[in-house]
Scaffold this active site. Structure first.
Site, PDB file in Angstrom:
ATOM      1  N   ASP A 232       0.879  -1.164   0.000  1.00  0.00           N
ATOM      2  CA  ASP A 232       0.000   0.000   0.000  1.00  0.00           C
ATOM      3  C   ASP A 232       0.923   1.222   0.000  1.00  0.00           C
ATOM      4  O   ASP A 232       2.138   1.114   0.196  1.00  0.00           O
ATOM      5  CB  ASP A 232      -0.944   0.007   1.215  1.00  0.00           C
ATOM      6  CG  ASP A 232      -2.141   0.940   0.967  1.00  0.00           C
ATOM      7  OD1 ASP A 232      -2.050   1.834   0.113  1.00  0.00           O
ATOM      8  OD2 ASP A 232      -3.173   0.774   1.652  1.00  0.00           O
TER       9      ASP A 232
HETATM   10  C1  BGC Z   1      -4.959   3.339   0.078  1.00  0.00           C
HETATM   11  C2  BGC Z   1      -5.017   2.371  -1.078  1.00  0.00           C
HETATM   12  C3  BGC Z   1      -4.839   3.124  -2.366  1.00  0.00           C
HETATM   13  C4  BGC Z   1      -3.512   3.869  -2.317  1.00  0.00           C
HETATM   14  C5  BGC Z   1      -3.212   4.623  -3.592  1.00  0.00           C
HETATM   15  C6  BGC Z   1      -3.738   4.229   0.027  1.00  0.00           C
HETATM   16  O1  BGC Z   1      -3.843   5.260   0.942  1.00  0.00           O
HETATM   17  O2  BGC Z   1      -4.988   2.630   1.292  1.00  0.00           O
HETATM   18  O3  BGC Z   1      -6.236   1.692  -1.079  1.00  0.00           O
HETATM   19  O4  BGC Z   1      -4.894   2.238  -3.444  1.00  0.00           O
HETATM   20  O5  BGC Z   1      -3.562   4.786  -1.251  1.00  0.00           O
HETATM   21  O6  BGC Z   1      -4.042   5.710  -3.733  1.00  0.00           O
END
Ligand code: BGC
Length: 825
Positions: A268
């Site tokens: 993530d």
């Molecule tokens: C989120 C993810 C997301 C990523 C990219 C993170 O803060 O938890 O679900 O895909 O950001 O935007």
């Protein structure tokens, strides 16, 4: 959280894409199938091996971490590729309810609303819309679907995921991935694993036993792998002491060895914590930058702490997926154009299908003739989506008020009352000395505007100061009241995760609020606003006890003078933030009580992310749960209210009666955690399993949802086939309208397993549309997996044999038929 975007066009079902989508289930040879799924035991194919042999260490490493996109279209991530060898860049975009770039896209209803339709085929079509749009908008990888289970009603992302039930979540995630990847876009199932809350998500250590993990949270991820997902996103949190993104049990033992996953695992965003530990445990890619998998990884290889084979393994997984999708040999079909009309049609269909009618007394719905009062801020502020990375810029979004007015036509007068103010009213000039115009200030570029004066209040009152401003939070005007700064910059990602829609004014200015009790008398007020490079527009407003009372009174008057009331209530959820109560925010409960007292023919439409307590329930005529219904949400809401379609949604999560009666209530070790650790001590009893095990009555049970007609279930039969149960029954539309039903099959415990089992678990379901009076025989297959439990001694599934009760019902608490069957090996 970086944003990048791009634009090209989407694919149709062709060659490689079809093979990819169907590989998991079709008649491929084991090797071809393993290869199509990118399984490690099959190697990654000669093209990938040849490439790996020619890549330099620097080039390999550049494929394993994010970088800045020179041609960004606002998507979340970018991998530059290796031009010299014809490896194209990868663009990675959110998200779960549509493609999130800085361009318009189809804003689909939130996944929780999709799930409410209990319809995997619809999930497949939802995935197809996103798959095509992702490719059309220049993307290669979609950062979706999210399949973490709804464990706590407080979790900020409950709208972004499907359900508290692992079977339903598994069915939907698999179908959606097939839809996405069938269009040629790589899917990324997230957040692996146990990211079931936002609070402390970056550090919380989830303590969970092996059986609970496999039977509850992991089933959806396993289904995603079986459906051929190209990528998996590791979660922020720790699992049993180790960060998910460097957790060997998750990344290697389960994902690779038990499930045979051959795609790649990315972190993530900013969830990497190490270089050596992470790559050794099985992480392949750091996003969105190269803090640990950039120069640090290169040095680790050079100094021998990471064998280069580990780097090759990760590169092989990334390139293997790219090869599957035709990205390495140019066989990937040309990007199609967007098809906004087709996207809008699916968005509308999903919103209608998932609309969940929770209560309907005294024939309140569908609306018949007569004047209608629309009340509530979300009547004119369409709650298209929640906040955070699932937010999409919609092609358009009508207001519910407009949709209701259009549908009511000339036959009925539609009036509107705000009821609950979100954005504030002007501060009376007479209370400011010297006077200044709180309606708006335009500070020119390079200019500074300051105010030093006083605010005098005639009575002690609760004041919510609301600032609206253009530009970044860092140049937000500084406002000091009695020397205290009202809108300080929130640390870290705090500003980003402030909330969803209510942090933007209808005209696009950013909004922040500060609530405090003001004593009667004079208070010092100073403001300093900077024009910055582009100039700044700002206004300072207020909501007080007095303005609240006035808004409420106007709503009551409107309710009294209409035949019907449609009251829109909201809850503004976002990634990054859990709520602290399941009650509606602000003064909305008070508003509902006052309005329903004035007019009992009141329907409350909920634009909320998850469950809500409803102390006012008995006062209402009807309650319609629409969640965040996407860009076509207003039209769908109007269609359901007027009975143009049957509300076909059912709850995919139990609604607790209040903050004290739900699976994580009353034990901070269970939620939100104590000293950084959280225990999943409810074990497998997540969601309705907990209510059944504890004998607690939910406000609304899992599976609940009303139709405008009525259904009966007749003549059950059940047969054990060794692959599962075939449960047959007849569904009869006993009413006078066509309608949609979702009969559900639940299965009881196995007498042969000496385990703490669920009283009953969802075994299957069927969404079915029947004409008035129509009867139809359906067969629901309950697969052997659903009849099995996880054996922690053998680390494998064990079939729950013996006589098992089977129920057929309209919810987990409305069980209408009961039979039983002998299950044997
Ligand atoms: C989120 C993810 C997301 C990523 C990219 C993170 O803060 O938890 O679900 O895909 O950001 O935007």
């Amino acid at each position: 959280m970086t944003d990048t975007v791009s634009r090209r066009s989407a694919l149709t079902l062709l060659g490689v894409a079809i093979a990819v989508a169907t590989a998991a289930t079709s008649g491929f040879t084991p090797t071809a199938r393993a290869y199509a799924q990118g399984r490690p035991d099959a190697g990654a194919g000669p093209r990938v091996e040849r490439l790996i042999a020619r890549l330099t260490l620097d080039e390999k490493i550049s494929l394993l971490h994010g970088a800045t996109d020179p041609d960004s279209l606002g998507q979340a991530g970018y991998i530059p590729g290796v031009k010299r060898l014809g490896v194209p860049p990868l663009r990675l975009a959110d998200g779960p309810a549509g493609v999130r770039v800085t361009r318009h896209a189809t804003a689909l209803p939130a996944p929780v609303l999709l799930a409410a339709a209990f319809d995997p085929d619809l999930a497949r079509r939802y995935g197809q819309v996103i798959g095509r749009e992702g490719r059309a908008l220049g993307q290669d990888v979609l950062l979706s679907p999210m399949v973490n289970l709804i464990r706590t009603p407080y979790a900020g992302r409950n709208f972004e995921t499907f359900s508290e039930d692992p079977l339903l979540a598994s069915d939907l995630v698999a179908a959606e991935i097939e839809g996405i990847q069938g269009e040629g876009l790589v899917a990324t199932v997230k957040h692996y694993a146990l990211n079931n809350q936002e609070r402390d998500r970056n550090s919380i250590d989830v303590r969970v036993d092996e059986r609970t993990m496999h039977e509850i949270e992991l089933r959806g991820f396993e289904a995603a792998v079986a459906a051929g997902t190209g990528a998996v996103m590791g979660a922020y949190n720790k699992v049993n002491g180790t960060f998910a993104c460097e957790n060997k049990t998750l990344l290697t033992d389960i994902l690779r060895e038990q499930w045979g996953f051959g795609g790649w695992v990315m972190t993530d965003w900013f969830a990497a914590h190490s270089t050596v530990a992470a790559i050794t445990a099985g992480l392949d890619m750091e996003m969105p930058d190269g803090t640990y998998f950039g120069t640090a990884l290169k040095s680790a290889v050079q100094n021998g702490s990471v064998p280069e084979q580990f780097v090759d393994r990760a590169v092989r997984r990334v390139l293997g997926v790219m090869d599957r999708f035709g990205l390495l040999d140019g066989s990937v079909p040309a990007r199609p154009d967007r098809d906004p009309e087709a996207g809008a049609a699916v968005a509308l269909e999903v919103a209608r299908a998932g609309a969940t009618l929770l209560r309907n007394e005294r024939g309140t719905l569908p609306l018949t003739g007569g004047d209608i009062a629309v009340i509530g801020p979300s009547g004119t502020l369409p709650f298209v989506s929640g906040g955070g990375s699932a937010h999409v810029i919609p092609d358009h979004a009508d207001t519910p008020l407009d949709a209701i007015t259009a549908r009511a036509g000339s036959g009925a007068k539609v009036t509107y009352a705000l009821g609950e103010d979100l954005f504030g009213k002007e501060i009376p000039a007479a209370s400011l000395t010297p006077a200044f115009d709180s309606a708006g200030h335009d500070v020119g570029a390079g200019q500074t505007w300051t105010y030093d004066g006083t605010l005098t209040v005639a009575e002690a009152d609760e004041w919510t100061f609301v600032i609206h401003y253009s530009g970044a939070p860092t140049i937000r005007p500084k406002v000091l009241l009695d020397g205290v700064e009202l809108f300080p910059l929130a640390p870290g990602y705090g500003e980003y995760f402030m909330g969803g829609l209510v942090t933007t004014a209808p005209d696009g200015l950013a909004v922040r609020r500060a609530t405090l009790t003001l004593a009667k008398g004079t208070h010092t007020l100073s403001i300093s606003a900077q024009g910055g490079d582009a100039g700044q527009l700002f206004r300072l407003r207020r909501i007080t006890g007095a303005t609240r009372a006035q808004d409420l009174a106007e709503a009551v008057t409107a309710a009294r003078s209409a035949r019907h009331v449609v009251l829109f209530a909201y809850e503004d959820a976002t990634e990054g933030l859990d709520r602290t109560t399941i009650a509606l925010p602000g003064n909305q409960s008070r508003l509902i009580e006052a309005v329903t007292a004035a007019n009992p023919r009141s329907t409350v439409v909920l634009n909320t992310s998850s469950s809500t307590s409803m102390p006012w329930l008995e006062l209402t005529g009807a309650v319609l749960q629409m969640y965040y219904p996407g860009q076509e949400g207003a039209a769908a809401t109007a269609a359901v209210l007027f009975g143009d379609c049957d509300p076909g949604g059912r709850l995919t999560q139990s609604f607790p009666s209040d903050d004290d009666h739900h699976p994580v209530a009353g034990d901070p070790r269970r939620y939100p955690g104590v000293d950084g650790t959280e225990e999943y001590s409810e074990g497998i009893h997540v969601g309705y399993r907990w209510y059944d095990a504890e004998g607690v009555r939910p406000l609304f049970p899992f599976g609940h949802g009303l139709s405008y007609t009525s259904f009966a279930y007749e003549n059950p039969s059940v047969r054990w086939t060794r692959r599962g149960l075939d449960v047959g029954f007849t569904v009869h539309n006993t009413g006078r309208r066509a309608g949609v039903d979702v009969p559900q099959v639940y299965v009881g415990r196995s007498p042969d397993l000496r385990l703490d089992q669920a009283v009953r678990a969802l075994g299957g379901y069927r969404r079915i549309a029947l004409r008035a009076g129509e009867r139809r025989r359906v067969t629901v297959r309950v697969d052997a997996r659903t009849l099995s439990s996880w054996d922690v001694k053998r680390h494998a599934w064990v079939l729950g044999t013996g006589r098992r009760t089977v129920w057929i019902g309209a919810s987990s608490r409305d069980l209408r038929l009961r039979t039983s069957v002998e299950v044997s090996r």
